[in-house]
Design a protein around this motif. Structure first.
Motif, mmCIF file in Angstrom:
data_model
loop_
_atom_site.group_PDB
_atom_site.id
_atom_site.type_symbol
_atom_site.label_atom_id
_atom_site.label_comp_id
_atom_site.label_asym_id
_atom_site.label_seq_id
_atom_site.Cartn_x
_atom_site.Cartn_y
_atom_site.Cartn_z
ATOM 1 N N ALA A 69 2.346 5.903 -11.881
ATOM 2 C CA ALA A 69 2.647 6.838 -10.789
ATOM 3 C C ALA A 69 1.537 6.915 -9.749
ATOM 4 C CB ALA A 69 2.905 8.230 -11.364
ATOM 5 N N LYS A 70 0.426 6.228 -9.992
ATOM 6 C CA LYS A 70 -0.723 6.312 -9.097
ATOM 7 C C LYS A 70 -0.497 5.468 -7.850
ATOM 8 C CE LYS A 70 -5.777 6.278 -9.463
ATOM 9 N NZ LYS A 70 -6.920 6.028 -10.371
ATOM 10 N N SER A 71 -1.004 5.933 -6.726
ATOM 11 C CA SER A 71 -0.912 5.150 -5.492
ATOM 12 C C SER A 71 -1.743 3.878 -5.626
ATOM 13 C CB SER A 71 -1.411 5.972 -4.306
ATOM 14 O OG SER A 71 -1.489 5.158 -3.148
ATOM 15 N N ALA A 72 -1.161 2.747 -5.248
ATOM 16 C CA ALA A 72 -1.833 1.460 -5.430
ATOM 17 C C ALA A 72 -3.120 1.355 -4.611
ATOM 18 C CB ALA A 72 -0.882 0.327 -5.057
ATOM 19 N N VAL A 73 -3.176 2.026 -3.467
ATOM 20 C CA VAL A 73 -4.358 1.902 -2.599
ATOM 21 C C VAL A 73 -5.547 2.675 -3.147
ATOM 22 C CG1 VAL A 73 -3.040 1.456 -0.508
ATOM 23 C CG2 VAL A 73 -3.552 3.818 -1.156
ATOM 24 N N LEU A 74 -5.344 3.529 -4.137
ATOM 25 C CA LEU A 74 -6.443 4.305 -4.716
ATOM 26 C C LEU A 74 -7.126 3.564 -5.866
ATOM 27 C CD1 LEU A 74 -4.831 7.877 -4.808
ATOM 28 C CD2 LEU A 74 -6.344 6.883 -3.061
ATOM 29 N N LEU A 75 -6.648 2.368 -6.191
ATOM 30 C CA LEU A 75 -7.216 1.598 -7.295
ATOM 31 C C LEU A 75 -8.436 0.801 -6.851
ATOM 32 C CD1 LEU A 75 -3.928 0.120 -8.833
ATOM 33 C CD2 LEU A 75 -5.086 2.252 -9.443
ATOM 34 N N SER A 76 -9.265 0.445 -7.816
ATOM 35 C CA SER A 76 -10.402 -0.436 -7.539
ATOM 36 C C SER A 76 -9.891 -1.851 -7.299
ATOM 37 C CB SER A 76 -11.361 -0.437 -8.724
ATOM 38 O OG SER A 76 -10.756 -1.053 -9.854
ATOM 39 N N GLY A 77 -10.783 -2.735 -6.847
ATOM 40 C CA GLY A 77 -10.388 -4.120 -6.592
ATOM 41 C C GLY A 77 -9.858 -4.801 -7.837
ATOM 42 N N TYR B 5 8.977 -4.434 -7.943
ATOM 43 C CA TYR B 5 9.567 -4.912 -6.686
ATOM 44 C C TYR B 5 10.479 -6.131 -6.894
ATOM 45 C CZ TYR B 5 9.954 -6.573 -1.893
ATOM 46 O OH TYR B 5 10.431 -6.996 -0.682
ATOM 47 N N GLY B 6 9.966 -7.152 -7.581
ATOM 48 C CA GLY B 6 10.756 -8.364 -7.780
ATOM 49 C C GLY B 6 11.934 -8.161 -8.709
ATOM 50 N N LEU B 7 11.808 -7.232 -9.620
ATOM 51 C CA LEU B 7 12.904 -6.951 -10.559
ATOM 52 C C LEU B 7 14.059 -6.245 -9.854
ATOM 53 C CD1 LEU B 7 10.736 -5.739 -13.568
ATOM 54 C CD2 LEU B 7 11.774 -7.995 -13.253
ATOM 55 N N LYS B 8 13.721 -5.332 -8.942
ATOM 56 C CA LYS B 8 14.772 -4.634 -8.190
ATOM 57 C C LYS B 8 15.532 -5.596 -7.286
ATOM 58 C CE LYS B 8 12.723 0.004 -8.180
ATOM 59 N NZ LYS B 8 12.156 1.092 -7.353
ATOM 60 N N PRO C 185 0.802 -1.231 0.000
ATOM 61 C CA PRO C 185 0.000 0.000 0.000
ATOM 62 C C PRO C 185 0.835 1.283 0.000
ATOM 63 C CG PRO C 185 -0.022 -1.027 2.170
ATOM 64 C CD PRO C 185 0.650 -1.995 1.253
ATOM 65 N N HIS C 186 2.087 1.214 0.445
ATOM 66 C CA HIS C 186 2.917 2.425 0.523
ATOM 67 C C HIS C 186 3.647 2.695 -0.788
ATOM 68 C CE1 HIS C 186 5.483 -0.990 1.444
ATOM 69 N NE2 HIS C 186 6.539 -0.253 1.112
ATOM 70 N N MET C 187 3.414 1.876 -1.795
ATOM 71 C CA MET C 187 4.107 2.031 -3.071
ATOM 72 C C MET C 187 3.142 2.446 -4.173
ATOM 73 S SD MET C 187 6.631 -1.280 -3.262
ATOM 74 C CE MET C 187 7.865 -1.622 -2.010
ATOM 75 N N THR C 188 3.716 3.012 -5.220
ATOM 76 C CA THR C 188 2.925 3.299 -6.418
ATOM 77 C C THR C 188 2.690 2.007 -7.192
ATOM 78 O OG1 THR C 188 4.828 3.683 -7.832
ATOM 79 C CG2 THR C 188 3.986 5.576 -6.583
ATOM 80 N N VAL C 189 1.854 2.112 -8.227
ATOM 81 C CA VAL C 189 1.590 0.960 -9.091
ATOM 82 C C VAL C 189 2.897 0.453 -9.699
ATOM 83 C CG1 VAL C 189 0.524 0.267 -11.271
ATOM 84 C CG2 VAL C 189 -0.785 1.609 -9.607
ATOM 85 N N ALA C 190 3.695 1.356 -10.261
ATOM 86 C CA ALA C 190 4.945 0.955 -10.903
ATOM 87 C C ALA C 190 5.922 0.348 -9.910
ATOM 88 C CB ALA C 190 5.578 2.156 -11.597
#
Length: 356
Positions: free
Chosen positions: A130-138, A100-103, A90-95
């Motif tokens: 760039a959008k916050s992941a928690v702002l997305l729909s299910g 995460y796994g690539l880094k 939740p603290h990360m953007t969509v990108a």
């Protein structure tokens, strides 16, 4: 099957007195969309966790690309996993979620950016990095979870009821998208669901599980039209399962007694058949009401019990002389009412002899 990507060999797992895998053996082909289907408690999620390395089997072996990984920890199996409840950060953007796994693999920044951009486009989230992941729909969060799992190019992608938390409309859309993504990437999907429609819609093959046993493993069409046992027949909506009595067996046919009459059906059951009780399966859409003689090699007589309108279809519930009931489904009301005698007909090839 030549060179399967996954092979389970006599996998057994027990929790106290509950058996969730009972000497289960099967193979999954490279690039296949393979689904474990069954009711709650059938062992499907446990088997997925065993493949992932999150559970250890009591007995048996797991082979991935020919290598025995039974004792290999999850982080060394190069598998992706998508859960029912998204599990995005939740603290990360969509990108950032997708990357995460690539880094963690210390890839160059340019490669990571290109991979993330391509995956977001593939899952329908282009321009939303760039959008916050928690702002997305299910549904959007589940797409992020899917892209994140695919990012490191896993050998297998394991999906545990990933659509069950979504509403029906979004769930149907995601079914189509998941199958398209699987075909586009060529990744082998190992999918778990209790939803028969979901399994039929997406899968190349389906393993139907009951109490840790694979009751039938087949293509969606074959499972739907030719169930092997009563359990499989009853699991798929619209299948009538009837009790009959086996009278005689020929090389390719079997003669049965049902509801006071005799009928002959095609025999597909392997092995020895003995006279006595036997199960039959007939899909409701294969039954004709008041058929012409030429349209029905097998005919059954009964009384109309109820007529149920279901929008696109109408179910006609008929009770036979021995008290067994079955449903004939058509696209319209057939002009019969409750209490009226009725004759049902079906082609011989649509009457399936079950093995129990």
């Amino acid at each position: 099957m030549t060179d399967p990507i996954l092979r389970l060999e006599a996998i057994s797992k027990r929790f106290d007195h509950v058996v969730t895998a009972d000497r289960l053996s099967l193979s999954v082909a490279r690039g296949e969309f393979f689904t474990f289907l069954g009711p709650s408690g059938s062992g499907k999620s446990t088997i997925l966790r065993i493949v992932a390395g999150l559970e250890r089997p009591d007995d048996g072996h797991i082979f991935i690309e020919g290598e025995d990984v039974s004792g290999v920890p999850p982080w060394h199996r190069n598998l992706g996993m998508v859960f029912q409840h998204y599990a995005i950060f939740p603290h990360m953007t969509v990108a950032q979620n997708v990357a995460y796994g690539l880094k963690a693999r210390h890839l160059p920044r340019e490669r990571i950016s290109a991979r993330v951009e391509g995956l977001l486009k593939m899952v329908g989230l282009a321009g939303m990095g760039a959008k916050s992941a928690v702002l997305l729909s299910g549904g959007e969060q589940q797409r992020v979870a899917l892209a994140r799992a695919l990012a490191p190019s896993p050998k297998l992608l394991l999906l545990d009821e990933p659509l069950s938390a979504l509403d029906e409309k979004i769930r149907r859309e995601m079914q189509n998208e998941l199958k398209q993504i699987q075909r586009q990437t060529g990744t082998t999907f190992l999918y778990v669901t209790h939803d028969q429609e979901e399994a039929l819609t997406m899968s190349d093959r389906i393993a139907v599980l009951s109490e840790g046993i694979c009751v039938q493993c087949d293509t969606p069409e074959r499972l739907f039209t030719h169930p092997r046992t009563r359990f499989v027949g009853r699991f798929f909506r619209g299948c009538n399962v009837l009790d009959a009595h086996l009278v005689a067996v020929e090389d390719a046919t079997a003669r049965l007694r049902l509801a006071g009459g005799e009928l002959t059906v095609e025999r597909e059951v392997a092995g020895t058949l003995r006279a006595g009780p036997v199960g039959l399966a007939i899909r409701s859409e294969h039954l004709l009401i008041a058929p012409r003689e030429a349209d029905a090699e097998v005919r059954l007589s009964g009384t109309m019990l109820d007529v149920i309108y279901r929008g696109t279809n109408v179910d006609h519930v008929v009770v036979l002389a021995d008290g067994q009931s079955l449903v004939a489904t058509s696209t319209r009301r057939e002009g019969v009412v409750a209490g009226q005698p009725v004759t049902l007909g079906v082609a011989r090839r649509h009457v399936v002899l079950l093995e129990d």
